[in-house]
Design an enzyme around this catalytic site. Sequence first.
Site, PDB file in Angstrom:
ATOM      1  N   LYS A 182     -39.690  60.146 -63.211  1.00 35.05           N
ATOM      2  CA  LYS A 182     -39.374  61.564 -63.110  1.00 35.05           C
ATOM      3  C   LYS A 182     -38.041  61.880 -63.789  1.00 35.05           C
ATOM      4  O   LYS A 182     -37.941  62.808 -64.592  1.00 35.05           O
ATOM      5  CB  LYS A 182     -39.326  61.949 -61.624  1.00 35.05           C
ATOM      6  CG  LYS A 182     -39.324  63.433 -61.394  1.00 35.05           C
ATOM      7  CD  LYS A 182     -39.300  63.750 -59.895  1.00 35.05           C
ATOM      8  CE  LYS A 182     -40.625  63.410 -59.241  1.00 35.05           C
ATOM      9  NZ  LYS A 182     -40.576  63.517 -57.779  1.00 35.05           N
ATOM     10  N   ARG A 233     -35.172  64.610 -55.030  1.00 35.37           N
ATOM     11  CA  ARG A 233     -36.523  64.099 -55.282  1.00 35.37           C
ATOM     12  C   ARG A 233     -36.492  62.633 -55.652  1.00 35.37           C
ATOM     13  O   ARG A 233     -35.694  62.224 -56.491  1.00 35.37           O
ATOM     14  CB  ARG A 233     -37.156  64.850 -56.458  1.00 35.37           C
ATOM     15  CG  ARG A 233     -37.339  66.315 -56.232  1.00 35.37           C
ATOM     16  CD  ARG A 233     -37.536  67.043 -57.555  1.00 35.37           C
ATOM     17  NE  ARG A 233     -37.610  68.479 -57.338  1.00 35.37           N
ATOM     18  CZ  ARG A 233     -38.734  69.141 -57.120  1.00 35.37           C
ATOM     19  NH1 ARG A 233     -39.885  68.517 -57.130  1.00 35.37           N
ATOM     20  NH2 ARG A 233     -38.715  70.433 -56.914  1.00 35.37           N
ATOM     21  N   GLY A 240     -47.206  60.844 -53.818  1.00 35.43           N
ATOM     22  CA  GLY A 240     -47.123  61.130 -52.387  1.00 35.43           C
ATOM     23  C   GLY A 240     -46.524  60.017 -51.560  1.00 35.43           C
ATOM     24  O   GLY A 240     -46.465  60.097 -50.343  1.00 35.43           O
ATOM     25  N   MET A 284     -43.408  58.733 -51.757  1.00 35.19           N
ATOM     26  CA  MET A 284     -41.992  58.844 -51.429  1.00 35.19           C
ATOM     27  C   MET A 284     -41.629  60.311 -51.322  1.00 35.19           C
ATOM     28  O   MET A 284     -42.453  61.185 -51.540  1.00 35.19           O
ATOM     29  CB  MET A 284     -41.220  58.102 -52.467  1.00 35.19           C
ATOM     30  CG  MET A 284     -41.780  56.684 -52.523  1.00 35.19           C
ATOM     31  SD  MET A 284     -40.638  55.469 -52.911  1.00 35.19           S
ATOM     32  CE  MET A 284     -39.850  56.245 -54.214  1.00 35.19           C
ATOM     33  N   ARG A 335     -45.349  64.075 -66.493  1.00 33.49           N
ATOM     34  CA  ARG A 335     -45.586  62.640 -66.709  1.00 33.49           C
ATOM     35  C   ARG A 335     -46.938  62.523 -67.388  1.00 33.49           C
ATOM     36  O   ARG A 335     -47.739  63.485 -67.366  1.00 33.49           O
ATOM     37  CB  ARG A 335     -45.586  61.878 -65.386  1.00 33.49           C
ATOM     38  CG  ARG A 335     -46.666  62.343 -64.477  1.00 33.49           C
ATOM     39  CD  ARG A 335     -46.576  61.720 -63.112  1.00 33.49           C
ATOM     40  NE  ARG A 335     -47.466  62.481 -62.245  1.00 33.49           N
ATOM     41  CZ  ARG A 335     -47.340  62.591 -60.959  1.00 33.49           C
ATOM     42  NH1 ARG A 335     -46.363  61.993 -60.324  1.00 33.49           N
ATOM     43  NH2 ARG A 335     -48.199  63.279 -60.245  1.00 33.49           N
ATOM     44  N   HIS A 348     -53.321  65.245 -51.830  1.00 37.49           N
ATOM     45  CA  HIS A 348     -53.082  63.817 -51.713  1.00 37.49           C
ATOM     46  C   HIS A 348     -54.388  63.039 -51.790  1.00 37.49           C
ATOM     47  O   HIS A 348     -54.518  62.050 -52.520  1.00 37.49           O
ATOM     48  CB  HIS A 348     -52.360  63.549 -50.387  1.00 37.49           C
ATOM     49  CG  HIS A 348     -52.138  62.101 -50.119  1.00 37.49           C
ATOM     50  ND1 HIS A 348     -52.993  61.358 -49.333  1.00 37.49           N
ATOM     51  CD2 HIS A 348     -51.201  61.249 -50.583  1.00 37.49           C
ATOM     52  CE1 HIS A 348     -52.566  60.118 -49.307  1.00 37.49           C
ATOM     53  NE2 HIS A 348     -51.482  60.010 -50.049  1.00 37.49           N
ATOM     54  N   ARG A 374     -75.506  27.508 -64.236  1.00 36.45           N
ATOM     55  CA  ARG A 374     -75.502  26.617 -63.069  1.00 36.45           C
ATOM     56  C   ARG A 374     -76.956  26.249 -62.793  1.00 36.45           C
ATOM     57  O   ARG A 374     -77.817  27.128 -62.789  1.00 36.45           O
ATOM     58  CB  ARG A 374     -74.905  27.319 -61.857  1.00 36.45           C
ATOM     59  CG  ARG A 374     -73.408  27.614 -61.961  1.00 36.45           C
ATOM     60  CD  ARG A 374     -72.933  28.303 -60.681  1.00 36.45           C
ATOM     61  NE  ARG A 374     -71.478  28.409 -60.587  1.00 36.45           N
ATOM     62  CZ  ARG A 374     -70.800  29.525 -60.857  1.00 36.45           C
ATOM     63  NH1 ARG A 374     -71.432  30.602 -61.270  1.00 36.45           N
ATOM     64  NH2 ARG A 374     -69.478  29.564 -60.723  1.00 36.45           N
ATOM     65  N   ARG A 421     -74.878  23.307 -67.138  1.00 36.04           N
ATOM     66  CA  ARG A 421     -74.124  22.348 -66.329  1.00 36.04           C
ATOM     67  C   ARG A 421     -75.090  21.555 -65.462  1.00 36.04           C
ATOM     68  O   ARG A 421     -75.932  22.122 -64.771  1.00 36.04           O
ATOM     69  CB  ARG A 421     -73.143  23.094 -65.425  1.00 36.04           C
ATOM     70  CG  ARG A 421     -72.375  22.145 -64.538  1.00 36.04           C
ATOM     71  CD  ARG A 421     -71.396  22.865 -63.673  1.00 36.04           C
ATOM     72  NE  ARG A 421     -72.062  23.549 -62.568  1.00 36.04           N
ATOM     73  CZ  ARG A 421     -71.408  24.305 -61.694  1.00 36.04           C
ATOM     74  NH1 ARG A 421     -70.102  24.499 -61.818  1.00 36.04           N
ATOM     75  NH2 ARG A 421     -72.042  24.886 -60.707  1.00 36.04           N
ATOM     76  N   SER A 446     -64.616  23.135 -70.629  1.00 36.97           N
ATOM     77  CA  SER A 446     -64.723  24.482 -70.076  1.00 36.97           C
ATOM     78  C   SER A 446     -63.929  24.477 -68.773  1.00 36.97           C
ATOM     79  O   SER A 446     -64.197  23.666 -67.876  1.00 36.97           O
ATOM     80  CB  SER A 446     -66.190  24.823 -69.821  1.00 36.97           C
ATOM     81  OG  SER A 446     -66.251  26.095 -69.223  1.00 36.97           O
ATOM     82  N   THR A 457     -61.991  27.298 -63.397  1.00 31.31           N
ATOM     83  CA  THR A 457     -60.754  27.706 -62.716  1.00 31.31           C
ATOM     84  C   THR A 457     -60.955  28.033 -61.242  1.00 31.31           C
ATOM     85  O   THR A 457     -59.985  28.181 -60.512  1.00 31.31           O
ATOM     86  CB  THR A 457     -60.122  28.904 -63.444  1.00 31.31           C
ATOM     87  OG1 THR A 457     -61.169  29.830 -63.772  1.00 31.31           O
ATOM     88  CG2 THR A 457     -59.418  28.466 -64.703  1.00 31.31           C
ATOM     89  N   ASP A 516     -62.533  25.917 -59.099  1.00 28.20           N
ATOM     90  CA  ASP A 516     -62.152  24.648 -58.463  1.00 28.20           C
ATOM     91  C   ASP A 516     -60.721  24.252 -58.832  1.00 28.20           C
ATOM     92  O   ASP A 516     -59.997  23.683 -58.010  1.00 28.20           O
ATOM     93  CB  ASP A 516     -63.124  23.541 -58.854  1.00 28.20           C
ATOM     94  CG  ASP A 516     -64.294  23.470 -57.878  1.00 28.20           C
ATOM     95  OD1 ASP A 516     -64.023  23.360 -56.671  1.00 28.20           O
ATOM     96  OD2 ASP A 516     -65.450  23.557 -58.321  1.00 28.20           O
ATOM     97  N   CYS A 527     -64.973  29.163 -67.540  1.00 29.21           N
ATOM     98  CA  CYS A 527     -66.176  29.705 -66.909  1.00 29.21           C
ATOM     99  C   CYS A 527     -65.952  30.004 -65.436  1.00 29.21           C
ATOM    100  O   CYS A 527     -66.880  30.373 -64.725  1.00 29.21           O
ATOM    101  CB  CYS A 527     -67.364  28.771 -67.102  1.00 29.21           C
ATOM    102  SG  CYS A 527     -67.122  27.161 -66.353  1.00 29.21           S
ATOM    103  N   TYR A 579     -63.379  30.891 -76.108  1.00 25.80           N
ATOM    104  CA  TYR A 579     -64.190  31.928 -75.458  1.00 25.80           C
ATOM    105  C   TYR A 579     -63.862  32.013 -73.978  1.00 25.80           C
ATOM    106  O   TYR A 579     -63.273  31.098 -73.397  1.00 25.80           O
ATOM    107  CB  TYR A 579     -65.693  31.650 -75.655  1.00 25.80           C
ATOM    108  CG  TYR A 579     -66.195  30.427 -74.921  1.00 25.80           C
ATOM    109  CD1 TYR A 579     -66.595  30.515 -73.582  1.00 25.80           C
ATOM    110  CD2 TYR A 579     -66.266  29.190 -75.544  1.00 25.80           C
ATOM    111  CE1 TYR A 579     -67.034  29.390 -72.900  1.00 25.80           C
ATOM    112  CE2 TYR A 579     -66.711  28.068 -74.872  1.00 25.80           C
ATOM    113  CZ  TYR A 579     -67.088  28.170 -73.547  1.00 25.80           C
ATOM    114  OH  TYR A 579     -67.509  27.067 -72.867  1.00 25.80           O
TER     115      TYR A 579
HETATM  116  C1  PEP Z   1     -65.396  26.556 -61.274  1.00 26.13           C
HETATM  117  O1  PEP Z   1     -65.095  25.710 -60.451  1.00 26.13           O
HETATM  118  O2  PEP Z   1     -64.576  27.327 -61.791  1.00 26.13           O
HETATM  119  C2  PEP Z   1     -66.801  26.755 -61.660  1.00 26.13           C
HETATM  120  C3  PEP Z   1     -67.131  27.609 -62.611  1.00 26.13           C
HETATM  121  O3  PEP Z   1     -67.725  26.070 -60.969  1.00 26.13           O
HETATM  122  P1  PEP Z   1     -68.290  26.493 -59.526  1.00 26.13           P
HETATM  123  O4  PEP Z   1     -67.779  27.878 -59.252  1.00 26.13           O
HETATM  124  O5  PEP Z   1     -69.756  26.448 -59.623  1.00 26.13           O
HETATM  125  O6  PEP Z   1     -67.692  25.467 -58.636  1.00 26.13           O
HETATM  126 MG    MG Z   2     -66.521  24.170 -59.957  1.00 20.27          MG
END
Ligand code: PEP
Ligand code: MG
Length: 909
Positions: free
Chosen positions: A30, A99, A108, A110, A345, A463, A584, A640, A792, A795, A797, A859, A879
């Site tokens: 502001k 203000r 709304g 603050m 704004r 609001h 899977r 997989r 791959s 993430t 696990d 993945c 990817y």
């Molecule tokens: C993972 O672990 O990120 C994964 C893609 O495998 P899952 O979710 O099947 O364990």
């Molecule tokens: Mg996994």
Amino acid sequence: MVTVDPKAGPKYIYRFTEGNAQMRELLGGKGANLAEMTNMGLHVPPGFTVTTEACMAYLASGKWPEGLEEDVEQHLRALESEMGKRLGEADDPLLVSVRSGAKFSMPGMMDTVLNLGLNDESVQGLAKQSGGDMRFALDSYRRFVQMFGKIVMDVPSETFEIKLDEYKKRKGQGAQDTDLDSADLEALLRDFRTIYREHVGVEFPQEPREQLRLAVEAVFKSWNGRRARDYRRQNKISDDLGTAVNVVAMVFGNRGMDSGTGVAFTRDPATGERISYGDYLPNAQGEDVVAGIRNTLRLQELADLDPKSYGELRQAMDTLERHYGDMCDIEFTIEKGKLWILQTRVGKRTAFAEWVIAYDMLEEGLVNEDEALLRVDANRLEQLFKPVIKAEVKASARSIAKGLNASPGAAVGRVVFSADEAEEQGQRGEPVILVRRETTPDDYHGMIRSQGILTSAGGTNSHAAVVARGEGIPAVCGADGIKIDLPSRSFSANGTTVGDGEFVTIDGFDGAVYVGRLELEESKLERARRGDESARKERIWKAFERFMGHADSARRLRVRANADTPEQARNARERGAEGIGLCRTEHMFLGEERVAAVRQMIFASTREEEEEAYAQLLPLQRDDFVGIFRAMDGLPVTVRLLDPPLHEFLPDLTSLAVEVALGKERGKDVSEQERVLTKVRELHEANPMLGLRGVRLGIVKVGLYAMQVRAILEAACLVQKEGGDPKVEIMIPLVATREELRQMREELEPVAREILNSEGVKLSHLEWGTMIEVPRAAVTAREIAEVAEFFSFGTNDLTQMGFGFSRDDIGKFLSMYEQRRLLPANPFVTIDRPGVGRLMRMASEEGRGANKELHLGICGEHGGDPASVAFCHEIGLDYVSCSPFRVETARLAAAQAALADATTSKRDV
Ligand code: PEP
Ligand code: MG
């Protein structure tokens, strides 16, 4: 950025003439925009801004930072001399507003205090200034007592509101605050002062400089109020920013019918249409518009009421839109026919409007294609595909009330009347519609858990409307046909009574409210995507097509989908997936016709029994793969091999044990169940997620992976012979050591070769790789890369094992972690850059160091999260792979990451 004068310490205050739009961090949004507009020559009341750093210094020490008090005094004097009046002076007072304004707008959340400087004497001076208008002066004073009491001294706001309602009722049915005359206001003011004294314990402060000091302090403290903290947590805004405080000379919208106040958007924030849009309230002060105290006029009605001011406002709107190169949201006041701009704004807008506006601005030449693409929020793209009420259902349904179409999307849910209930039921997964007269910032926690919001008062900028639009929650506001009766926990509208817990449907596109659960259908964009010709004529579709086309040419990252069935693969491909990054295979072991074979495989005591089971499963799985390869013809498919522990394919231990015990008691033959129970007990593991799963299964269950490889390769050969081009990638899960992968490949590659040889087929693409989802694999990526053609990142696990947080149970403590800022975000949604992210970066670099040809992808669920996609771009993955419904989001996020990257490197040069 602290400006330090070695003699005077940090500069805590800036006059509006000293700042500019770039100084948001220090002056808040502001303050920075007030400065920018002042310097553009727009009509802004003079004032100054106390910096966010002063706020943080105050909050850290609980005291005014050294020098601030003197600075405020000095700037106040300068303001006084500019205005030719002194703050709160009896005869001819200067009044100010105080203000809040943080770096990021927190609508709304603050507080603002208006009319500061009024006291028993200066109220007379104000009346004199306004040509003897005592009614106006008293109205301003009672508003000040009310606002100061509520915001600065925490007096419960209802106490004032109930009293005001009493006075209005005495004036007769339907009377409004504008119907109160001077005598009423004088008496009301006395009552307000009594309320103040009873709650605060002292008289209402008469000394203007003390009023100012307390108000500035209250704004500082509001940064740490519950609703501000909740809002920041939800919107991922840092707690360390602080709020600035703007002290601005007052102008008055409550000086009669030639005065008023309003909010204007340069384009419609709900639909994106290029029309002036907003609300105007004659004879009122700022907070009346948002609080929904009286029903507002549409902005266009101001053109008839006061054409001169309307013309000036339109001009200011055009100037601001051109200057900021974006849709602006403007607060203004008209005082006796003179227009003042109080704030601007870049306006918040729905996801729908965001696309339409960016597209129109591109067509109008206001922005280029890259800029337009960076204007749309990848995180909100999914909203555009939100459902609407089915057309035929809608045509025959009778609405019980109609309000404003405050936030788009249709929603169905059970009626609840309080934010706490909405939060509680929403968290349990119940769909709820929060029904209120109006909402306040204290309702935020319940609003964000609701499917939809319905209010009986308030305008399109109330609001409820602002929060709903920001959060992407459908909302209908100001449905004044609805009468809420809280004691009986019901509301009635048009002769129908709807009780707590009953279903209603609201349509945030046109403001209609229906009893019951109406059937919903796809959005325009979803229809257009499926080829509906009329939907394809809409601007939203044109915007979508053009931007996504540009996104595809701007991005470096490829986008694949996680898809396990031909149907999912087709859906993903329609959305632009360039392959499957994770197929899977566990579902291929489920289903009626497979149960017996899977059990036989698990129970087998000889190699022959096991082979028999595989022989039954093989053709079924081959058919599954044929469907998938056909759907993804010409694009890579990463399959997989089986990952989950085997007990997942057997009945639950406890229910089976109960079934056996009960059966025995009743004299039934339960020998088969007992056999299964023995095996379930045998397979039971204390920590199945760390147990016999992934590659370990492949090693222990000799023949399992070979059967899967056979099914994959036979399917690929079949599709190739049909004239297709299957591109096969075989992925081994949960690998922790190089040797695991090496041995598996040694065992499985001959199986593949034998099939290819006997079928006489040569595939255009066949690769072998692994998931990187165990921290040890990330750390030893160099060795593993020697025997892998791709990695791959799993993430899900990797986060689970990296943090040691169970991905299935984190819900129990995640909100506590977020509240206490132990985590910046849910690490299962957005990659934890310093920890899990570092493992990924290291594995990518070291993996590629050992094997230049190594392909890299992700993945885990993070593959569809825009912030994580940006990280994947940064570390050079090839990817990302995400759920089919997130494919467009990932394509857009990948392009935005590439464009942001290009801008940064240009700047670095
Ligand atoms: C993972 O672990 O990120 C994964 C893609 O495998 P899952 O979710 O099947 O364990
Ligand atoms: Mg996994």
